[in-house]
Design a protein around this motif. Structure first.
Motif, mmCIF file in Angstrom:
data_model
loop_
_atom_site.group_PDB
_atom_site.id
_atom_site.type_symbol
_atom_site.label_atom_id
_atom_site.label_comp_id
_atom_site.label_asym_id
_atom_site.label_seq_id
_atom_site.Cartn_x
_atom_site.Cartn_y
_atom_site.Cartn_z
ATOM 1 N N ASN A 143 5.235 4.589 2.046
ATOM 2 C CA ASN A 143 4.142 4.884 1.104
ATOM 3 C C ASN A 143 3.662 3.666 0.320
ATOM 4 O O ASN A 143 2.924 3.814 -0.648
ATOM 5 C CB ASN A 143 4.536 5.993 0.125
ATOM 6 N N GLN A 144 4.057 2.482 0.708
ATOM 7 C CA GLN A 144 3.548 1.280 0.070
ATOM 8 C C GLN A 144 2.317 0.780 0.850
ATOM 9 O O GLN A 144 2.252 0.872 2.071
ATOM 10 C CB GLN A 144 4.620 0.199 0.014
ATOM 11 N N THR A 145 1.352 0.257 0.090
ATOM 12 C CA THR A 145 0.080 -0.180 0.680
ATOM 13 C C THR A 145 -0.131 -1.663 0.417
ATOM 14 O O THR A 145 0.147 -2.152 -0.692
ATOM 15 C CB THR A 145 -1.105 0.606 0.079
ATOM 16 N N THR A 204 -0.957 1.303 4.998
ATOM 17 C CA THR A 204 0.055 2.096 4.281
ATOM 18 C C THR A 204 1.143 2.507 5.255
ATOM 19 O O THR A 204 0.867 3.178 6.270
ATOM 20 C CB THR A 204 -0.576 3.343 3.644
#
Length: 438
Positions: A162-164, A148
């Motif tokens: 905040n992207q995983t 993340t």
């Protein structure tokens, strides 16, 4: 007879070993080693590649790049054999730049699960005993991570804040550990992880296509392990005995014991363990217990008695006396003693009785009583022992009615004519012999 006995012992031992193996398989309450171990580690997780331009995690101006504690792990291990096992782990890493190291700021959080095989190198290479409290574990397997990005976007979504994404890779590592208590050890682990589905750079941007979804992470950690089980010692350090070697050693001992029992020291055809008189004169008939045959119980073996009788029929009375004197003087009439003892053995007093009978029938004869000892112990001690044996025989003859003036004690000391390492041979020289003097 010996071969049949040895084969019987071997067969019985084999059946016994099979029975013991069956009992061991039934009794699983206590293991040779503790199989479960838990561990906790903290250390530095360093993303080696890939990065976009302007981003890096080390401080090139400091020793070792200024390490940071940014990797944490909990794991459990099960050893299904003394050498091989498996372990699973839960991992957390936070890859970021070091303050004032010259890199643009970034942060990547990674949570992962690993599944690995483990090898106890000490046992694999049979170096456990010389290594002592130090053990070396080798491990390798797979790891699945959720990466993340926590790097703020500079322009819209350029750092995927905040992207995983989920990726996976292979792990390989080495873990030296040092036991500090019976069940606890401290470890230093170095692990290299190669990812094969990593789209992100460690700074959160998308990796260039030439990186080919390839990422690398190196983790160096310190930690503690604790071993669970019924044994008092940590499972990685328990000394595992080779049961087959123990069985072979036990079987060899049993065969050796049988061979010892089958020895026939005095060569009378009766094995020592059955022989009640294992110092019988060569050529003299013995019974099933190894005792020289004396049917008329006059204290003289029948074989010697017949020999004397035959001689007396063929010779004059003087020749007969000379023959008896020669038998005595050449050591055919003797008395034996146990180690460090001055009293004759119960089965060897016939010689004393023979001399008593001779002296009563020959009032003008005197006798030298000659004491002997084997070579075990000091010469001074053996001289004293040989004299004590002769004195003890003299005392018996005196109490049996022989005038003490007719008995002369002689100490011959150590008899060096037999192998000092042979217990059977030493029995033959712990004795008293006689010399007739007119």
């Amino acid at each position: 007879m010996k071969k049949i006995t040895l084969l019987s012992v071997l067969l019985a031992s084999s059946l016994s070993a099979l029975a013991q193996d069956a009992d061991a398989k039934k009794d699983k309450a206590v293991s040779e080693y503790n199989k479960w171990t838990i561990e906790a580690t903290v250390g530095q997780a360093k993303g080696v590649r890939p990065y976009s331009t302007g981003y890096f995690s080390s401080d090139p101006g400091t020793f070792l790049g200024k390490p940071q504690a940014n990797g944490f792990a909990l794991g459990a291990r099960y050893m299904f054999s003394p050498v091989f096992g498996i372990k699973g782990g839960l991992h957390y890493e936070e890859i970021k730049n070091i303050k004032n190291n010259g890199s643009l700021p970034f942060k990547m959080q990674q949570i992962g699960l690993s599944f690995q095989g483990v090898v106890n190198a000490n046992r694999l290479f049979n170096i456990q005993e010389p290594m002592g409290r130090l053990a070396i574990l080798l491990h390798g397997g797979i790891k699945i991570d959720a990466m993340t990005s926590k790097t703020p976007n500079i322009i819209e979504n350029d750092h995927n804040f905040n992207q995983t994404e989920y990726n996976g890779g292979l792990l390989i590592g080495v873990t030296p550990e040092f036991r500090i208590t019976k069940k606890m050890s401290v470890l230093l682990d170095v692990t290299v992880q190669n990812n094969y589905r990593q789209h992100f750079n460690w700074d959160g941007t998308y990796s260039d296509i030439e990186n080919n979804l390839n990422g690398q992470l190196i983790t160096t950690s310190l930690g503690l392990t604790y071993s669970f089980g019924s044994n008092d010692i940590h499972g990685d350090y328990a000394i595992i005995k080779d049961k087959k070697l123990d069985e072979i050693e036990a079987l060899n001992k049993r065969v050796g014991d049988v061979e010892t029992l089958m020895n026939d020291t005095d060569k009378d055809g009766v094995a020592d363990y059955l022989d009640q008189e294992n110092n019988s004169v060569a050529g003299v008939a013995v019974d099933t217990r190894g005792k020289m045959v004396d049917i008329n119980r006059n204290g003289v073996p029948d074989e010697l008695e017949r020999y004397v009788d035959k001689s007396s029929k063929e010779s004059s009375e003087k020749s007969n006396a000379d023959m008896i004197k020669r038998l005595v003087n050449e050591g055919y009439i003797t008395t034996y003693f146990d180690t460090n003892k001055v009293n004759p053995t119960n089965v060897s007093t016939e010689g004393i009785d023979f001399i008593r009978t001779y002296l009563k029938n020959n009032p003008s004869a005197n006798v030298d009583i000659v004491g002997h000892a084997d070579e075990v112990g000091s010469s001074e001690r053996n001289n004293t022992l040989s004299k004590g044996r002769a004195e003890a025989v003299k005392a018996i003859l005196v109490k049996a009615g022989i005038d003490a003036s007719r008995l002369n004690v002689v100490s011959s000391g150590e008899d060096t004519s037999v192998d000092v390492d042979s217990e059977g041979a030493r029995k033959l020289v712990r004795r008293v012999t006689f010399r007739i003097k007119e």
